[in-house]
Write a protein that holds these residues in place. Structure first.
Motif, PDB file in Angstrom:
ATOM      1  N   TYR A 103       0.823  -1.215   0.000  1.00  0.00           N
ATOM      2  CA  TYR A 103       0.000   0.000   0.000  1.00  0.00           C
ATOM      3  C   TYR A 103       0.856   1.265   0.000  1.00  0.00           C
ATOM      4  N   ASP A 104       1.839   1.342   0.885  1.00  0.00           N
ATOM      5  CA  ASP A 104       2.639   2.562   0.991  1.00  0.00           C
ATOM      6  C   ASP A 104       3.369   2.870  -0.306  1.00  0.00           C
ATOM      7  N   GLU A 105       3.979   1.836  -0.922  1.00  0.00           N
ATOM      8  CA  GLU A 105       4.692   2.062  -2.181  1.00  0.00           C
ATOM      9  C   GLU A 105       3.737   2.510  -3.284  1.00  0.00           C
ATOM     10  N   HIS A 106       2.563   1.864  -3.326  1.00  0.00           N
ATOM     11  CA  HIS A 106       1.597   2.237  -4.357  1.00  0.00           C
ATOM     12  C   HIS A 106       1.120   3.673  -4.171  1.00  0.00           C
ATOM     13  N   MET A 107       0.870   4.078  -2.929  1.00  0.00           N
ATOM     14  CA  MET A 107       0.374   5.430  -2.678  1.00  0.00           C
ATOM     15  C   MET A 107       1.390   6.482  -3.100  1.00  0.00           C
ATOM     16  N   LYS A 108       2.654   6.234  -2.877  1.00  0.00           N
ATOM     17  CA  LYS A 108       3.676   7.196  -3.311  1.00  0.00           C
ATOM     18  C   LYS A 108       3.623   7.368  -4.821  1.00  0.00           C
ATOM     19  N   TRP A 109       3.451   6.260  -5.527  1.00  0.00           N
ATOM     20  CA  TRP A 109       3.395   6.328  -6.989  1.00  0.00           C
ATOM     21  C   TRP A 109       2.128   7.051  -7.453  1.00  0.00           C
ATOM     22  N   THR A 110       0.986   6.711  -6.832  1.00  0.00           N
ATOM     23  CA  THR A 110      -0.275   7.280  -7.304  1.00  0.00           C
ATOM     24  C   THR A 110      -0.344   8.779  -7.064  1.00  0.00           C
ATOM     25  N   VAL A 111       0.202   9.252  -5.957  1.00  0.00           N
ATOM     26  CA  VAL A 111       0.246  10.701  -5.730  1.00  0.00           C
ATOM     27  C   VAL A 111       1.119  11.366  -6.784  1.00  0.00           C
ATOM     28  N   GLY A 112       2.270  10.755  -7.062  1.00  0.00           N
ATOM     29  CA  GLY A 112       3.168  11.325  -8.061  1.00  0.00           C
ATOM     30  C   GLY A 112       2.576  11.350  -9.460  1.00  0.00           C
ATOM     31  N   ILE A 113       1.935  10.255  -9.874  1.00  0.00           N
ATOM     32  CA  ILE A 113       1.406  10.206 -11.231  1.00  0.00           C
ATOM     33  C   ILE A 113       0.207  11.132 -11.381  1.00  0.00           C
ATOM     34  N   ASN A 114      -0.594  11.279 -10.324  1.00  0.00           N
ATOM     35  CA  ASN A 114      -1.741  12.174 -10.446  1.00  0.00           C
ATOM     36  C   ASN A 114      -1.324  13.635 -10.472  1.00  0.00           C
ATOM     37  N   ARG A 115      -0.246  13.974  -9.817  1.00  0.00           N
ATOM     38  CA  ARG A 115       0.288  15.323  -9.967  1.00  0.00           C
ATOM     39  C   ARG A 115       0.688  15.568 -11.425  1.00  0.00           C
ATOM     40  N   ARG A 116       1.323  14.592 -12.009  1.00  0.00           N
ATOM     41  CA  ARG A 116       1.759  14.740 -13.402  1.00  0.00           C
ATOM     42  C   ARG A 116       0.562  14.795 -14.346  1.00  0.00           C
ATOM     43  N   LEU A 117      -0.426  13.926 -14.136  1.00  0.00           N
ATOM     44  CA  LEU A 117      -1.605  13.930 -14.994  1.00  0.00           C
ATOM     45  C   LEU A 117      -2.334  15.271 -14.928  1.00  0.00           C
ATOM     46  N   ASN A 118      -2.422  15.846 -13.727  1.00  0.00           N
ATOM     47  CA  ASN A 118      -3.044  17.160 -13.597  1.00  0.00           C
ATOM     48  C   ASN A 118      -2.243  18.221 -14.334  1.00  0.00           C
ATOM     49  N   ARG A 119      -0.947  18.187 -14.153  1.00  0.00           N
ATOM     50  CA  ARG A 119      -0.086  19.170 -14.815  1.00  0.00           C
ATOM     51  C   ARG A 119      -0.189  19.081 -16.329  1.00  0.00           C
ATOM     52  N   ASP A 120      -0.364  17.855 -16.831  1.00  0.00           N
ATOM     53  CA  ASP A 120      -0.427  17.649 -18.279  1.00  0.00           C
ATOM     54  C   ASP A 120      -1.839  17.754 -18.842  1.00  0.00           C
ATOM     55  N   GLY A 121      -2.802  18.151 -18.021  1.00  0.00           N
ATOM     56  CA  GLY A 121      -4.171  18.314 -18.494  1.00  0.00           C
ATOM     57  C   GLY A 121      -4.871  17.015 -18.837  1.00  0.00           C
ATOM     58  N   ARG A 122      -4.540  15.943 -18.135  1.00  0.00           N
ATOM     59  CA  ARG A 122      -5.121  14.639 -18.427  1.00  0.00           C
ATOM     60  C   ARG A 122      -6.036  14.142 -17.305  1.00  0.00           C
ATOM     61  N   VAL A 123      -6.638  15.079 -16.584  1.00  0.00           N
ATOM     62  CA  VAL A 123      -7.628  14.739 -15.560  1.00  0.00           C
ATOM     63  C   VAL A 123      -8.937  15.416 -15.920  1.00  0.00           C
ATOM     64  N   TYR A 124      -9.999  14.633 -15.994  1.00  0.00           N
ATOM     65  CA  TYR A 124     -11.310  15.158 -16.383  1.00  0.00           C
ATOM     66  C   TYR A 124     -11.962  15.788 -15.159  1.00  0.00           C
ATOM     67  N   GLN A 125     -12.265  17.069 -15.242  1.00  0.00           N
ATOM     68  CA  GLN A 125     -12.717  17.811 -14.077  1.00  0.00           C
ATOM     69  C   GLN A 125     -14.225  17.773 -13.871  1.00  0.00           C
ATOM     70  N   ASP A 126     -15.013  17.498 -14.906  1.00  0.00           N
ATOM     71  CA  ASP A 126     -16.466  17.575 -14.799  1.00  0.00           C
ATOM     72  C   ASP A 126     -17.046  16.278 -14.245  1.00  0.00           C
ATOM     73  N   ARG A 127     -16.696  16.015 -12.994  1.00  0.00           N
ATOM     74  CA  ARG A 127     -17.145  14.804 -12.298  1.00  0.00           C
ATOM     75  C   ARG A 127     -17.083  15.081 -10.800  1.00  0.00           C
ATOM     76  N   THR A 128     -17.811  14.279 -10.042  1.00  0.00           N
ATOM     77  CA  THR A 128     -17.811  14.399  -8.585  1.00  0.00           C
ATOM     78  C   THR A 128     -17.493  13.037  -7.979  1.00  0.00           C
ATOM     79  N   HIS A 129     -16.512  13.011  -7.078  1.00  0.00           N
ATOM     80  CA  HIS A 129     -16.211  11.790  -6.339  1.00  0.00           C
ATOM     81  C   HIS A 129     -17.234  11.639  -5.222  1.00  0.00           C
TER      82      HIS A 129
END
Length: 284
Positions: A103-129
């Motif tokens: 879990y810990d290793e995966h979480m480090k990766w997922t935080v990092g990749i989602n920062r990159r996806l946001n920076r690169d405009g690859r996160v769809y914003q018109d949704r609600t969690h």
């Protein structure tokens, strides 16, 4: 490979730590695309995010998407839910298994990749969690004992439906007791089904949520009920609409009668068809 990436590090990481097949952890995320964005959201998730934001990550070894068409949404209960407001919110559900102990290793990766996806405009914003949480595996209860697929097969086996059930214990000190009652009494009885008719559920996996890291993406709210909540996934061999009331009605009353907790959501889904927009036109 990028020449700046020290490839030998990958071999070092693979050579240490757990690498079993148990689904020690899960990501369970129920999302509502904003009205008018259903097709665009589905294509973004299918064509990009499911892979780049999930399956390509280390230690996430299985995944599956599920959908609740409008008729399935209308089967949900209770009407007043602490999870979904209104109870019909959250028409897409994604479930992922993460290797036990990673879990810990995966979480480090997922935080990092989602920062990159946001920076690169690859996160769809018109949704609600509506309900998004990483969770630790607590138990799996099987209908057929040692026969049939195991829980680590569950997201690859062609199950025809899934029911998401969320239960809150009556206080943190009661959750262990609630878990034991579910594992030893309630779930075995429910999986046995009515007399003369076995349950369509082959197994139920039980998880407890873990808090999201402080550096999570701002559009994902912190997990509620970390100390009291249990999340159940019922894997079905039949369409959940078949005999819904007989097979899945009354779960809330049985939990309340136990004195151990209360059901906050019972929500049926069917699997999406990868690479297609099937069911997208049936969400509203």
């Amino acid at each position: 490979m990028d020449e700046d990436t020290p490839s030998e590090v990958y071999a070092e990481l693979a050579g240490v730590g757990p690498y079993g097949v148990r689904p020690g952890h899960a990501l369970i995320t129920m999302v509502e695309p904003h009205p008018g964005h259903e097709y665009a959201y589905n294509r973004w998730y299918e064509d990009d995010h499911y892979i780049a934001g999930a399956m390509a990550m280390p230690w996430m070894f299985a995944g599956r998407r599920w959908v609740a068409t409008r008729d399935l949404q209308l089967l949900r209960y209770p009407a007043k839910s602490a999870v979904a407001q209104p109870v019909t919110a959250g028409c897409y559900l994604s479930t992922y298994w993460v290797t036990q102990g990673r879990y810990d290793e995966h979480m480090k990766w997922t935080v990092g990749i989602n920062r990159r996806l946001n920076r690169d405009g690859r996160v769809y914003q018109d949704r609600t969690h509506v309900f998004t949480a990483f969770q630790d595996h607590e138990a799996t209860v099987y209908r057929d004992g040692a026969a049939g697929p195991r829980d680590f097969h569950a997201l690859d086996h062609p199950y025809r439906g899934l029911v998401l059930e969320v239960i809150d214990a009556e206080g943190p000190e009661r959750r262990a007791e609630l878990l034991e009652w579910l594992r030893s009494t309630h779930l075995p009885q429910r999986l046995a089904g009515p007399p003369g008719s076995g349950s369509p559920a082959a197994m139920v996996t039980v998880f407890r949520p873990t808090p999201l890291p402080g550096d999570r993406m701002s559009y994902v709210k912190q997990v509620e009920g970390v100390a009291t909540r249990l999340t159940l996934l019922w894997f079905l061999e039949a369409d959940p609409r078949e005999g819904w009331e007989e097979r899945f009605g009354g779960l809330d009353g049985e939990v309340v009668a136990s004195g151990l907790g209360r059901v906050e959501l019972v929500a049926p889904f069917i699997p999406t068809v990868p690479g297609t927009d099937r069911y997208v036109g049936q969400l509203r």
